[in-house]
Design a protein around this motif. Structure first.
Motif, PDB file in Angstrom:
ATOM      1  N   GLU A  15       0.828  -1.206   0.000  1.00 35.77           N
ATOM      2  CA  GLU A  15       0.000   0.000   0.000  1.00 35.77           C
ATOM      3  C   GLU A  15       0.865   1.260   0.000  1.00 35.77           C
ATOM      4  OE1 GLU A  15      -4.076   1.916   1.621  1.00 35.77           O
ATOM      5  OE2 GLU A  15      -3.239   0.257   2.788  1.00 35.77           O
ATOM      6  N   GLU A  16       1.996   1.244   0.696  1.00 29.55           N
ATOM      7  CA  GLU A  16       2.870   2.416   0.690  1.00 29.55           C
ATOM      8  C   GLU A  16       3.428   2.671  -0.712  1.00 29.55           C
ATOM      9  OE1 GLU A  16       5.695   2.622   4.029  1.00 29.55           O
ATOM     10  OE2 GLU A  16       4.522   1.020   4.940  1.00 29.55           O
ATOM     11  N   GLN A  19       0.516   4.196  -2.623  1.00 21.84           N
ATOM     12  CA  GLN A  19       0.300   5.578  -2.185  1.00 21.84           C
ATOM     13  C   GLN A  19       1.301   6.523  -2.820  1.00 21.84           C
ATOM     14  OE1 GLN A  19       0.497   5.281   2.087  1.00 21.84           O
ATOM     15  NE2 GLN A  19      -1.719   5.010   2.314  1.00 21.84           N
ATOM     16  N   PRO A  42      -3.741  -8.930  -3.812  1.00 18.52           N
ATOM     17  CA  PRO A  42      -3.786  -7.479  -3.629  1.00 18.52           C
ATOM     18  C   PRO A  42      -5.079  -6.851  -4.165  1.00 18.52           C
ATOM     19  CG  PRO A  42      -2.612  -7.946  -5.634  1.00 18.52           C
ATOM     20  CD  PRO A  42      -3.078  -9.291  -5.095  1.00 18.52           C
ATOM     21  N   LEU A  45      -6.965  -4.294  -2.074  1.00 19.93           N
ATOM     22  CA  LEU A  45      -6.171  -3.070  -1.962  1.00 19.93           C
ATOM     23  C   LEU A  45      -6.201  -2.280  -3.262  1.00 19.93           C
ATOM     24  CD1 LEU A  45      -4.229  -1.324  -0.299  1.00 19.93           C
ATOM     25  CD2 LEU A  45      -2.362  -2.807  -1.058  1.00 19.93           C
ATOM     26  N   LYS A  48      -9.079   0.077  -3.959  1.00 22.20           N
ATOM     27  CA  LYS A  48      -9.029   1.416  -3.361  1.00 22.20           C
ATOM     28  C   LYS A  48      -8.366   2.431  -4.277  1.00 22.20           C
ATOM     29  CE  LYS A  48      -7.480   1.792   0.775  1.00 22.20           C
ATOM     30  NZ  LYS A  48      -6.641   1.643   1.993  1.00 22.20           N
ATOM     31  N   TYR A  49      -7.524   1.949  -5.183  1.00 22.20           N
ATOM     32  CA  TYR A  49      -6.724   2.866  -6.000  1.00 22.20           C
ATOM     33  C   TYR A  49      -7.226   2.986  -7.438  1.00 22.20           C
ATOM     34  CZ  TYR A  49      -3.572   3.316  -2.110  1.00 22.20           C
ATOM     35  OH  TYR A  49      -3.049   3.608  -0.865  1.00 22.20           O
TER      36      TYR A  49
END
Length: 296
Positions: A15-16, A19, A42, A45, A48-49
């Motif tokens: 996630e980092e 981000q 993933p 996750l 979300k993006y």
């Protein structure tokens, strides 16, 4: 256009990484995520993006990285389109927000220098994202031999994530398949440079994570790394010694001399003699034979 390639396997810090891509000050890039049959999906996750930056996700049915990490890199690159420039970003590494923007800001100079490789400043971070090293910066233009030698003499560091390279030279040379891909990136920059300078961007950083999950952070893979190093220095001696200065060549040959005295392999002895005759001198060859005599 720039293609950012992420060979994915570990969820822990992913996630980092995502981000840092979302936080880029310009979004002039496309991300290609190649899932190496990871047991840690993933997908939740990545949901979300969606819409945060342009990415493509593909899950491979068979794990390849445990067999050949470089082949996993290459099949992830095959997911990409025809972007002229490529970057392989680790699934636990992080880009500073201005990384992509500074690449495009310097692109005219990069083209004028005819550089095939672009390198960012870098810093090592730990599992918590805390810096555990200085920020390593580089000369704006530097040949690949000098760049590697600074790494060898511990004056800098180098890994895969902080480099951007032309697709053209990648297609020509690909990556050499060393165990754990240890030194595969070092040899790539020597080959990909095609005897032109590496162009460095020091106003942006790639934060490279070392943890118990990373190859560089693990302590149970010493023999694999040692084997990879032997293969790498043998390749340097066979094909690329001429790009180094004489004193550097002697150090590289000495690494393999030490290997000879450990294993006493006749084939390596013949190679060392050949390397001295081609890249050294009779005096240093005589010193090698004297060592053989003393250690007989």
């Amino acid at each position: 256009m720039l293609g950012v390639i992420i060979p994915y396997f570990k969820l822990s810090f992913f996630e980092e990484t995502l981000q840092s891509l979302e936080n880029q000050t310009i979004q002039q890039f496309k991300v290609y995520i190649g899932d190496d049959a990871s047991p840690e999906s993933p997908l939740a996750l990545l949901e979300k993006y969606k819409g945060k930056f342009n990415f493509v996700y593909h899950k491979f049915e068979e794990n390849l990285g445990s067999i050949s990490l470089t082949k996993q890199w290459e099949r992830c690159i095959e997911l990409s389109n025809n972007e002229e420039w490529l970057m392989i970003l680790g699934d636990d590494d992080v880009m500073s927000p201005n990384a992509i923007e500074t690449f495009y800001n310097n692109l005219t100079e990069i083209e004028e220098a005819k550089s095939n490789i672009v390198r960012y400043a870098s810093q090592i971070i730990d599992e918590n994202g805390n810096p555990v090293s200085e920020i390593y910066q580089h000369p704006k233009l530097e040949n690949a031999a000098d760049s590697f030698w600074r790494k060898y003499t511990w004056k800098t560091r180098s890994s895969l994530s902080e480099y951007i390279f032309r697709r053209e030279v990648y297609s020509k040379f690909k990556f050499v398949n060393y165990p754990l891909a240890w030194h595969s990136d070092d040899l790539a920059w020597i080959k990909f440079s095609n005897f032109k300078n590496i162009y460095s961007i020091n106003l942006a950083q790639i934060y490279v994570r070392e943890s118990s999950l990373s190859i560089s952070g693990k302590t149970d893979n010493f023999e694999q790394k040692k084997n990879a190093s032997l293969q790498f220095y043998t390749t340097l001696s066979d094909k690329y010694l001429s790009i180094f200065r004489k004193e550097q060549r002697l150090v590289i040959i000495a690494i393999l001399e030490n290997e000879y005295f450990e294993k006493k392999e006749f084939s390596l002895l013949i190679k060392i003699v050949k390397w001295h005759l081609k890249h050294s001198d009779i005096y240093n060859l005589a010193k090698f034979f004297r060592r053989i005599y003393i250690n007989r």
